[in-house]
Design an enzyme around this catalytic site. Structure first.
Site, short mmCIF file in Angstrom:
data_model
loop_
_atom_site.label_atom_id
_atom_site.label_comp_id
_atom_site.label_asym_id
_atom_site.label_seq_id
_atom_site.Cartn_x
_atom_site.Cartn_y
_atom_site.Cartn_z
N GLU A 1 13.56 6.42 -2.99
CA GLU A 1 13.17 6.12 -4.38
C GLU A 1 14.35 6.07 -5.33
OE1 GLU A 1 10.23 5.15 -5.15
OE2 GLU A 1 9.22 5.74 -3.31
N ARG B 1 0.01 -5.03 -6.31
CA ARG B 1 1.23 -5.70 -5.85
C ARG B 1 0.91 -6.59 -4.65
NH1 ARG B 1 4.80 -0.36 -4.94
NH2 ARG B 1 2.96 0.00 -3.66
N ARG C 1 5.72 -6.07 -2.82
CA ARG C 1 6.10 -4.86 -2.07
C ARG C 1 6.28 -5.27 -0.62
NH1 ARG C 1 7.24 -1.17 0.78
NH2 ARG C 1 6.96 1.04 0.41
N ASP D 1 12.60 -1.83 -1.88
CA ASP D 1 11.46 -2.43 -1.19
C ASP D 1 10.45 -3.12 -2.12
OD1 ASP D 1 10.09 -0.23 -2.33
OD2 ASP D 1 10.22 0.93 -0.49
#
Length: 169
Positions: free
Chosen positions: A73, A115, A65, A50
């Site tokens: 993760e 981000r 993001r 992602d």
């Protein structure tokens, strides 16, 4: 018919009409109207399922993001690689690396980590929803960024129904 019931019925009909108009205006994977809030980039690198790095001629590389999705993760410090994390990362690499994408922003353009937050469009397809539809991401929203919440949650429901990847039993 009682006045309160009449008001409730009118409200339900109004909500249904507005919802129908929204769906017809921007279907799950349909072309969206271009706006000044949308930019085209080349995906230079994929960090994980992602998060990507994009470049645009004359600009610095940008960490993006994806809004509305959370993949398992693979690179988070002090966190083991989670089930389907590699699959999500590989899916993103396979579909986005070196591809031209359009970034569409929501109400907030950046998160607290600096981000860029965006919906990533690969041609006419929203990649955020593609991840959810493949069962490689969970729908996850942080207010106020929820423009495509219904679309992404519907994609997740399809994956859950088919028991794809993270929804496998």
């Amino acid at each position: 018919m009682d006045k309160k019931l009449s008001i409730i019925i009118v409200a339900i009909i109004a909500i249904g009409v507005l919802g129908f108009q929204y769906i017809n205006q921007s279907g799950p994977f349909s072309e969206i109207n271009s706006s000044s809030e949308e930019e085209t980039y080349t995906v230079k690198r994929v960090i994980d399922g992602d998060t990507i790095i994009v470049s645009k001629p004359g600009h610095e590389d940008e960490r993006v993001r994806l809004i509305g999705v959370d993949t398992p993760e693979t690179v988070k410090p002090n966190t083991p690689v989670q089930p389907y994390g590699k699959a999500a990362s590989d899916f993103t690499k396979r579909h986005l690396t070196n591809q031209q994408v359009r970034l569409e922003y929501d109400r907030e353009k950046t998160d607290r980590y600096g981000r860029t937050l965006a919906y990533v469009w690969l041609g006419d397809d929203m990649f955020n929803a593609m991840l959810a539809k493949e069962g490689l991401a969970r729908a996850k929203f942080y207010a106020p960024n929820d423009k495509y919440r219904i679309v992404i949650e519907q994609a997740q429901k399809e994956a859950q129904k088919k028991q794809l990847n993270i929804w496998e039993r």
